[in-house]
Design an enzyme around this catalytic site. Structure first.
Site: not given
Lengths: 255, 628
Positions: B433-434
């Site tokens: 998610e980053g």
């Protein structure tokens, strides 16, 4: 086929998984901020009623609960499980303490007559007081037959066959409708109230009435004097021989 | 004391500042960067305003509340989900066997958990962000299930909800909401992880312009083996506004049935082993043009919006897990005896509980504050706030699970207990998610960009002689030189923060003010090149995350006190504890950002790493070596 209607009584109790603590003033147990849910035996009762409705043997299932406003949560769970509508008999918090089986039975009896139901389902007992009286008293007040500790229920026309769990084994009764049935553990496994069903249940009606509307007197002749924790269990003692065992038992005055 | 003298001194100071500014004009930072990191409308979000030394109170004070109806609805939902997870989910078995049993998945579908945020008219529950976060607290009891559900709905099908047209929504959402179809999000490729814009999967428009032909390989795709609907990102040729042909990313809804879609074997992972992660290959897959999601060439923005929208929920998921861990370890600490005393009596053990409780408190506060902001009407831009929640909670998770395991000592290390599984499951939080590194850069740069733009405008106004700006600037410089106490409206009789938190509120105000000043200095010093100064940006992000955390806990605690929620005294303790810690951390970071600060080891760090990476090894002579 059938035009039978069922009334299911549900009780809001402290969740079974919670560690109960007695209030310091010994007047009761701590309920503030404690997790509550529907009495497990009441869930089984609701499940049975809903299954009969799904088999098209019962036309309408009405869920009822007596107590303060939080009871509506419990009724909503019953609606999410499949009950058609709910009745909340509103009893304010202070008075709710004195609600015992006899008072609730009076309410249920009056409701059963008012709603003209053919079946009243309840859980066999509540896990907070373990009274195991409400179903029996309701049947008594209505002068209806009762099938308690039900582990299997079969509708046969205008009669109901109830298999009961008793100390000696299983007893089967055939009761004429209308009758009262209380649910025991092995009657069924209740379904989860799925989230989509909870959302659908929001549209179902809950009628709020007061005990006075039914002409029921809630005074109780029972008052709680004190609530205490059971004595702490002490550790046991291991002995080597039977003679030692007998000697120890004599020592503590057991024999 | 002559008033005139004071004013003229101030005026001189301002004149000097102006000259300095004119000399190195605050540059228009990132007019067009090579890879733009902002993706939505520039709006004045809370976090962006912090970069200017402002605390924007709207939406933040008082702490967002939901209606009584919504609250009873959420509480209704929590019951059955909690029961299901405690009674029927065998996390140990899922972890050992590396898959989620089919009937567990079926029960999750019937519970409605596959379409939590899909609108009701398409068969979902249509719940708000706040409600989604609340359910996340329970689902996180099993990491594999959490990730499977999140990959399906938080990113896999989210694109259709956010930018899909009516036909796409009506066609795909109902079966996705019921769980009949499972979705997956396909962006990452072997050569493109953090650098998402460099993907090479290609979609070529057919001759008759009726469909695209998709070719490429995606890697690390959660639900890759289970999904029948994929949100795929590929490069397409786009004719730019100036007539030139450019390669831009487009998002597509791809059905497995389109043909040419294959997936590899499930990857063997350290944690979340029950979730399915594999390669997904597209070979000449024909995708009808109706399945373009959003605009052709607008795929990067779609990807960023999707990722931004789901990020905040990690905070509540981790908070749920921490609360569970506290229960489990407390049970142990209060019964296990060593040296004839319960572990709970020892300071080093007590500290661990305080840590877990504090982190959980901050995380909860940040998440529900962000969720509350996101649930406001309009499309508020909370991408920085969501990123901050993700960074904070992922790192706190790793730290706290490790401490929880430590409380159990040797037992914590054994597979008989769930702690090692929680530890393995939480490691991924810092990566997917980053990655936290990228998110820190994003947080810092987006805020600096906003500040840069505003400050450039202010300088222009000042130079034009705009009266308001001139008076403001003079006033500020005057107050600064007289050593002002910062008052941004939080504390005091008219403050939004409750008096028992007044001290912490003052600390927050002071930090925010000096942060704003420091941002100006940094922009002046570095200008555009700040994009390259990752160590500086890291500190900026860390300060901001602390500021957001402080704001969240102060707002929440104030509400708890004023509403009279139970145990609000305990909340005051936690809030004050966090604020003091964060305050001093911020002061240290702020001093490190000073150009000639002795605390700043950045040059050393660069030199050391350069020398190591040159030789790709540790280069020190062995301590036992001699010269001859």
């Amino acid at each position: 086929m059938a035009e039978l209607r069922a009334l299911v009584a549900v009780k809001r109790v402290i969740d079974f998984a919670v560690k109960i603590r007695v209030k310091p003033d010994k007047s009761g147990v701590v309920t503030d901020g404690v997790k509550h849910s529907m009495n497990p035996f009441c869930e089984i009762a609701v499940e049975e009623a809903v299954r009969l409705k799904e088999k098209k043997l019962v036309k309408e299932v009405i869920a009822v609960s007596c107590g303060p406003s939080q009871c509506q949560e419990t009724i909503r769970t019953a609606l999410a499980m499949g009950a058609d509508r709910g009745i909340h008999v509103e009893v304010p918090g202070s008075q709710a303490e004195s609600l015992g089986p006899l008072q609730v039975a009076r309410v249920l009896a009056k409701l059963a007559e008012k709603e003209k139901v053919d079946l009243v389902f309840l859980g066999k007992q509540a896990i907070d007081d373990d009274c195991n009286q409400t179903g029996q008293m309701t049947a008594g007040l209505l002068d209806w037959p009762q099938g308690t500790f039900a582990s299997q229920v079969t509708l046969e026309g205008d009669k109901i066959k109830v298999e009961r769990e008793i100390d000696g084994g299983l007893e089967t009764l055939r009761l004429k409708l209308p009758s009262v049935v209380t649910a025991d553990l092995r009657l069924n496994e209740p379904r989860y109230a799925t989230l989509p069903n909870i959302m659908k249940a929001k549209k179902k009606k809950i009628e709020v009435i007061k005990p006075g509307d039914l002409g029921v007197d809630l005074t109780s002749k029972v008052s709680v004097i004190s609530v205490e924790e059971p004595p702490q269990r002490l550790a046991g003692v291991k002995v080597e021989t039977t003679e030692d065992l007998v000697a120890k038992l004599k020592e503590v005055g057991r024999i | 004391m002559s008033g005139g003298g004071l004013v003229s001194r101030a005026a001189a100071a301002v004149a000097a500042a102006t000259t300095a500014v004119r000399a190195s004009q605050v540059p228009r930072v990132f007019a067009v960067t090579h890879r733009p990191l902002h993706t939505s409308l520039q709006s004045r979000s809370f976090a962006k305003e912090l970069f200017l030394g402002n605390i924007k109170q709207k939406g933040v004070f008082p702490f967002p509340e939901i209606s009584q109806d919504e609250l009873s609805e959420i509480n209704q939902f929590v019951g059955p989900v909690e029961r299901f997870f405690t009674e029927e989910v065998d996390s140990r078995k899922i972890d050992q066997e590396g898959k989620i049993p089919v009937d567990t998945l079926e029960k999750l579908k019937s519970l409605g958990l596959f379409g939590i945020q899909v609108p009701e008219e398409y068969g979902g529950l249509g719940l708000s962000n706040t409600m989604y976060a609340r359910l996340g607290e329970i689902i996180s009891l099993d990491g594999s299930i959490t990730v499977t559900l999140a990959a399906h709905q938080a990113i896999g099908l989210k694109g259709i909800i956010l930018v899909g047209n009516e036909e796409q929504k009506a066609k795909y959402l109902p079966k996705l909401a019921s769980g009949e179809h499972i979705a997956a999000f396909c962006l990452t490729e072997p050569a493109s992880g953090s650098d998402a814009a460099s993907i090479q999967t290609r979609a070529t428009l057919s001759e008759d312009k009726k469909y695209f032909v998709l070719n490429g390989s995606k890697v690390w795709i959660t639900n890759g083996g289970l999904a029948s609907i994929f949100t795929v990102f590929a490069k397409t040729e786009v004719v730019d506004s100036d007539g030139s042909i450019k390669d831009k990313i487009t998002a597509f809804i791809v059905e497995r049935d389109f043909g040419g879609v294959t997936n590899g074997k499930p990857e063997e992972k350290l944690g979340i082993r029950g979730s399915n992660t594999c390669e997904v290959h597209f070979e000449n897959t024909r995708v009808p043009v109706e399945n373009v999601l959003g605009e052709v060439g607008g795929g990067f923005k779609v990807a960023m919006n999707i990722l931004n929208s789901g990020r905040f929920s990690m905070g509540s998921a981790v908070a749920g897990m921490l609360k569970k861990l506290i229960e489990l370890t407390a049970e142990y600490a209060c019964t296990r005896k060593q040296f004839n005393r319960n572990l709970s009596e020892f300071g080093l053990i007590q500290e661990k509980f305080a840590l877990m409780a504090q982190k959980a408190y901050v995380m909860e506060s940040m998440t529900y504050l962000t969720a509350g902001m996101l649930d406001q009407p309009g499309f508020p831009d909370c991408s920085i706030e969501a990123a901050m929640v993700k960074v904070f909670s992922s790192e706190a998770a790793w730290q706290c699970v490790s401490e929880a395991l430590q409380i159990l000592g040797g037992s914590g290390y054994m597979k008989d207990y769930p702690y090692e599984r929680f530890l393995r499951d939480s490691r991924i939080l810092l990566i997917f998610e980053g990655t936290n590194e990228i998110l820190r850069l994003f947080i810092a740069l987006t805020g600096l960009q906003h500040a840069g733009r505003i400050l450039t405008a202010r300088i222009k106004d000042f130079k034009r002689g705009d009266v308001t700006t001139v008076m403001e600037t003079i006033g500020r410089k005057l107050r600064d030189s007289l050593g002002r106490t910062v008052d941004l409206g939080l504390s005091g009789n008219l403050g939004v923060v409750h008096p028992s938190l007044g001290d912490s509120a003052n600390k927050l105000e002071e930090n925010v003010y000096y942060f704003g000043r420091t941002v100006e200095t940094l922009l002046l010093r570095f200008g555009k090149t700040i994009v390259e100064e990752q160590l500086v940006l890291k500190r900026v992000a860390n300060i901001l995350i602390n500021l957001y955390g402080m704001t969240a806990v102060l707002s929440r605690a104030s509400r708890s006190i004023r509403t009279g929620l139970p145990n609000h005294d305990h909340e005051i303790l936690l809030a004050n504890m966090f604020c003091v810690e964060a305050y001093f951390q911020n002061l240290f970071s702020l001093s490190q950002l000073d150009k000639f600060a002795p605390e700043n080891m950045d040059d050393h760090i660069k030199k050391v790493s350069q020398q190591i990476l040159e030789k790709r090894a540790y280069i020190c002579a062995h301590p036992l070596d001699r010269t001859s």
